[in-house]
Design a protein around this motif. Structure first.
Motif, PDB file in Angstrom:
ATOM      1  N   ARG A  45       0.844  -1.174   0.000  1.00 61.10           N
ATOM      2  CA  ARG A  45       0.000   0.000   0.000  1.00 61.10           C
ATOM      3  C   ARG A  45       0.891   1.239   0.000  1.00 61.10           C
ATOM      4  NH1 ARG A  45      -5.084   0.073   4.011  1.00 61.10           N
ATOM      5  NH2 ARG A  45      -5.171  -1.984   3.016  1.00 61.10           N
ATOM      6  N   GLU A  46       0.626   2.167  -0.912  1.00 58.61           N
ATOM      7  CA  GLU A  46       1.460   3.364  -1.033  1.00 58.61           C
ATOM      8  C   GLU A  46       0.622   4.630  -0.883  1.00 58.61           C
ATOM      9  OE1 GLU A  46       3.257   4.057  -4.877  1.00 58.61           O
ATOM     10  OE2 GLU A  46       1.390   3.675  -5.960  1.00 58.61           O
ATOM     11  N   GLY A  47       1.213   5.589  -0.196  1.00 66.52           N
ATOM     12  CA  GLY A  47       0.576   6.891  -0.087  1.00 66.52           C
ATOM     13  C   GLY A  47       0.729   7.649  -1.392  1.00 66.52           C
ATOM     14  N   VAL A  48      -0.351   8.202  -1.911  1.00 72.10           N
ATOM     15  CA  VAL A  48      -0.281   8.912  -3.188  1.00 72.10           C
ATOM     16  C   VAL A  48      -0.513  10.406  -3.070  1.00 72.10           C
ATOM     17  CG1 VAL A  48      -0.902   6.861  -4.511  1.00 72.10           C
ATOM     18  CG2 VAL A  48      -2.690   8.439  -3.787  1.00 72.10           C
ATOM     19  N   SER A  49      -1.255  10.840  -2.057  1.00 68.98           N
ATOM     20  CA  SER A  49      -1.561  12.257  -1.931  1.00 68.98           C
ATOM     21  C   SER A  49      -2.016  12.569  -0.521  1.00 68.98           C
ATOM     22  CB  SER A  49      -2.663  12.637  -2.927  1.00 68.98           C
ATOM     23  OG  SER A  49      -2.874  14.025  -2.947  1.00 68.98           O
ATOM     24  N   CYS A  50      -1.860  13.832  -0.143  1.00 68.20           N
ATOM     25  CA  CYS A  50      -2.303  14.255   1.184  1.00 68.20           C
ATOM     26  C   CYS A  50      -2.657  15.730   1.135  1.00 68.20           C
ATOM     27  CB  CYS A  50      -1.214  13.997   2.218  1.00 68.20           C
ATOM     28  SG  CYS A  50      -1.721  14.327   3.922  1.00 68.20           S
ATOM     29  N   ILE A  51      -3.595  16.128   1.982  1.00 64.84           N
ATOM     30  CA  ILE A  51      -3.998  17.527   2.060  1.00 64.84           C
ATOM     31  C   ILE A  51      -4.092  17.924   3.521  1.00 64.84           C
ATOM     32  CG2 ILE A  51      -6.480  16.933   1.930  1.00 64.84           C
ATOM     33  CD1 ILE A  51      -6.822  19.526   0.232  1.00 64.84           C
ATOM     34  N   THR A  52      -3.527  19.084   3.850  1.00 67.21           N
ATOM     35  CA  THR A  52      -3.579  19.556   5.216  1.00 67.21           C
ATOM     36  C   THR A  52      -4.977  20.059   5.572  1.00 67.21           C
ATOM     37  OG1 THR A  52      -2.769  21.703   4.457  1.00 67.21           O
ATOM     38  CG2 THR A  52      -1.144  20.143   5.301  1.00 67.21           C
ATOM     39  N   ARG A  53      -5.185  20.318   6.821  1.00 66.96           N
ATOM     40  CA  ARG A  53      -6.535  20.635   7.303  1.00 66.96           C
ATOM     41  C   ARG A  53      -7.129  21.867   6.633  1.00 66.96           C
ATOM     42  NH1 ARG A  53      -6.660  24.888  10.879  1.00 66.96           N
ATOM     43  NH2 ARG A  53      -4.645  25.583  11.700  1.00 66.96           N
ATOM     44  N   ASP A  54      -6.255  22.803   6.267  1.00 72.85           N
ATOM     45  CA  ASP A  54      -6.719  24.070   5.714  1.00 72.85           C
ATOM     46  C   ASP A  54      -6.538  24.151   4.204  1.00 72.85           C
ATOM     47  OD1 ASP A  54      -3.772  25.784   7.063  1.00 72.85           O
ATOM     48  OD2 ASP A  54      -3.991  24.153   5.635  1.00 72.85           O
ATOM     49  N   SER A  55      -6.182  23.040   3.573  1.00 76.36           N
ATOM     50  CA  SER A  55      -5.955  22.959   2.121  1.00 76.36           C
ATOM     51  C   SER A  55      -4.776  23.785   1.631  1.00 76.36           C
ATOM     52  CB  SER A  55      -7.207  23.387   1.332  1.00 76.36           C
ATOM     53  OG  SER A  55      -8.324  22.593   1.653  1.00 76.36           O
ATOM     54  N   LEU A  56      -4.005  24.360   2.530  1.00 82.43           N
ATOM     55  CA  LEU A  56      -2.901  25.220   2.079  1.00 82.43           C
ATOM     56  C   LEU A  56      -1.756  24.418   1.483  1.00 82.43           C
ATOM     57  CD1 LEU A  56      -2.733  27.979   4.837  1.00 82.43           C
ATOM     58  CD2 LEU A  56      -3.693  28.113   2.523  1.00 82.43           C
ATOM     59  N   THR A  57      -1.628  23.153   1.906  1.00 79.43           N
ATOM     60  CA  THR A  57      -0.528  22.335   1.398  1.00 79.43           C
ATOM     61  C   THR A  57      -1.070  20.995   0.934  1.00 79.43           C
ATOM     62  OG1 THR A  57       0.980  23.374   2.969  1.00 79.43           O
ATOM     63  CG2 THR A  57       1.742  21.364   1.899  1.00 79.43           C
ATOM     64  N   THR A  58      -0.621  20.611  -0.252  1.00 76.98           N
ATOM     65  CA  THR A  58      -0.975  19.296  -0.789  1.00 76.98           C
ATOM     66  C   THR A  58       0.288  18.578  -1.231  1.00 76.98           C
ATOM     67  OG1 THR A  58      -1.353  20.245  -2.985  1.00 76.98           O
ATOM     68  CG2 THR A  58      -3.270  20.016  -1.546  1.00 76.98           C
ATOM     69  N   TYR A  59       0.247  17.267  -1.221  1.00 77.44           N
ATOM     70  CA  TYR A  59       1.380  16.441  -1.601  1.00 77.44           C
ATOM     71  C   TYR A  59       0.923  15.386  -2.607  1.00 77.44           C
ATOM     72  CZ  TYR A  59       3.395  18.375   2.694  1.00 77.44           C
ATOM     73  OH  TYR A  59       3.841  19.224   3.664  1.00 77.44           O
ATOM     74  N   TYR A  60       1.836  15.081  -3.540  1.00 77.86           N
ATOM     75  CA  TYR A  60       1.565  14.047  -4.532  1.00 77.86           C
ATOM     76  C   TYR A  60       2.841  13.255  -4.795  1.00 77.86           C
ATOM     77  CZ  TYR A  60      -2.376  17.145  -5.633  1.00 77.86           C
ATOM     78  OH  TYR A  60      -3.506  17.925  -5.563  1.00 77.86           O
ATOM     79  N   ILE A  61       2.680  11.970  -5.034  1.00 79.54           N
ATOM     80  CA  ILE A  61       3.852  11.229  -5.494  1.00 79.54           C
ATOM     81  C   ILE A  61       4.076  11.564  -6.969  1.00 79.54           C
ATOM     82  CG2 ILE A  61       3.648   9.375  -3.825  1.00 79.54           C
ATOM     83  CD1 ILE A  61       2.339   7.665  -6.026  1.00 79.54           C
ATOM     84  N   ASN A  62       5.296  11.349  -7.422  1.00 87.39           N
ATOM     85  CA  ASN A  62       5.672  11.795  -8.766  1.00 87.39           C
ATOM     86  C   ASN A  62       4.807  11.180  -9.856  1.00 87.39           C
ATOM     87  OD1 ASN A  62       7.688  13.493  -7.892  1.00 87.39           O
ATOM     88  ND2 ASN A  62       9.290  11.934  -8.052  1.00 87.39           N
ATOM     89  N   SER A  63       4.417   9.935  -9.681  1.00 92.27           N
ATOM     90  CA  SER A  63       3.701   9.241 -10.754  1.00 92.27           C
ATOM     91  C   SER A  63       2.302   9.795 -11.013  1.00 92.27           C
ATOM     92  CB  SER A  63       3.614   7.751 -10.449  1.00 92.27           C
ATOM     93  OG  SER A  63       2.898   7.518  -9.259  1.00 92.27           O
ATOM     94  N   ILE A  64       1.772  10.600 -10.125  1.00100.84           N
ATOM     95  CA  ILE A  64       0.434  11.155 -10.329  1.00100.84           C
ATOM     96  C   ILE A  64       0.427  12.669 -10.466  1.00100.84           C
ATOM     97  CG2 ILE A  64      -0.629   9.217  -9.089  1.00100.84           C
ATOM     98  CD1 ILE A  64      -1.231  11.239  -6.813  1.00100.84           C
ATOM     99  N   LYS A  65       1.551  13.293 -10.295  1.00 98.95           N
ATOM    100  CA  LYS A  65       1.606  14.755 -10.405  1.00 98.95           C
ATOM    101  C   LYS A  65       1.144  15.209 -11.779  1.00 98.95           C
ATOM    102  CE  LYS A  65       5.165  15.929  -7.027  1.00 98.95           C
ATOM    103  NZ  LYS A  65       6.562  16.387  -6.816  1.00 98.95           N
ATOM    104  N   GLY A  66       0.300  16.226 -11.792  1.00 97.42           N
ATOM    105  CA  GLY A  66      -0.226  16.741 -13.039  1.00 97.42           C
ATOM    106  C   GLY A  66      -1.453  15.999 -13.541  1.00 97.42           C
ATOM    107  N   ARG A  67      -1.756  14.835 -12.937  1.00 95.55           N
ATOM    108  CA  ARG A  67      -2.932  14.065 -13.363  1.00 95.55           C
ATOM    109  C   ARG A  67      -4.004  13.995 -12.273  1.00 95.55           C
ATOM    110  NH1 ARG A  67      -2.542   8.765 -14.343  1.00 95.55           N
ATOM    111  NH2 ARG A  67      -0.814   8.415 -12.879  1.00 95.55           N
ATOM    112  N   PHE A  68      -3.576  13.934 -11.018  1.00 92.18           N
ATOM    113  CA  PHE A  68      -4.511  13.824  -9.894  1.00 92.18           C
ATOM    114  C   PHE A  68      -4.530  15.137  -9.123  1.00 92.18           C
ATOM    115  CE2 PHE A  68      -4.214   8.924  -9.023  1.00 92.18           C
ATOM    116  CZ  PHE A  68      -4.410   8.676 -10.370  1.00 92.18           C
ATOM    117  N   THR A  69      -5.687  15.469  -8.558  1.00 91.83           N
ATOM    118  CA  THR A  69      -5.830  16.655  -7.724  1.00 91.83           C
ATOM    119  C   THR A  69      -6.613  16.291  -6.476  1.00 91.83           C
ATOM    120  OG1 THR A  69      -5.850  18.093  -9.679  1.00 91.83           O
ATOM    121  CG2 THR A  69      -6.640  19.027  -7.603  1.00 91.83           C
ATOM    122  N   ILE A  70      -6.033  16.607  -5.331  1.00 90.04           N
ATOM    123  CA  ILE A  70      -6.722  16.384  -4.062  1.00 90.04           C
ATOM    124  C   ILE A  70      -7.346  17.698  -3.614  1.00 90.04           C
ATOM    125  CG2 ILE A  70      -4.673  16.838  -2.632  1.00 90.04           C
ATOM    126  CD1 ILE A  70      -5.618  14.562  -0.785  1.00 90.04           C
TER     127      ILE A  70
END
Length: 125
Positions: A45-70
């Motif tokens: 199981r791999e983490g692919v994305s995360c969003i902080t409580r206030d949406s100010l910061t989001t994270y994506y793994i490289n393989s989904i950057k530009g294709r997925f939006t959290i």
């Protein structure tokens, strides 16, 4: 009690799109970061994305950057994962998870305490 429920998975052809939803309850949602993980058959199981409580910061793994939006809707206790340009490598069960912290904890499953039941995403023609 803490509950996370995913929805929105399904079968989609290569190049298609899906939007996953994670509906939360039982905790202070607007103070809590939420992550998306996925697990393909025979893989960890791999983490692919995360969003902080206030949406100010989001994270994506490289393989989904530009294709997925959290994104998140704190008024309705939901987090979304918009997935575009899907390919076969995106086929997996997708889970939302939380460690009940305001910032994203990391991308390893051991760092998260609460999980949804998962929703299947299959990319195939």
């Amino acid at each position: 009690q803490v509950q996370l429920v995913e929805s929105g998975g399904g079968l989609v052809p290569p190049g298609g799109s899906l939007r996953l939803s994670c509906t939360a309850s039982g905790f202070s949602f607007d103070n809590t970061a939420i992550a998306w993980f996925r697990q393909a058959p025979g893989k960890e199981r791999e983490g692919v994305s995360c969003i902080t409580r206030d949406s100010l910061t989001t994270y994506y793994i490289n393989s989904i950057k530009g294709r997925f939006t959290i994104s998140r809707d704190n008024a309705n206790d939901k987090v979304y994962l918009q997935m575009n340009s899907l390919n076969a490598e995106d086929t997996a069960v997708y889970y939302c998870a939380t460690a009940l912290r305001p910032l994203c904890t990391g991308r390893f499953r051991e760092e998260y305490d609460y999980w949804g039941q998962g929703t299947q995403v299959t990319v195939s023609s």
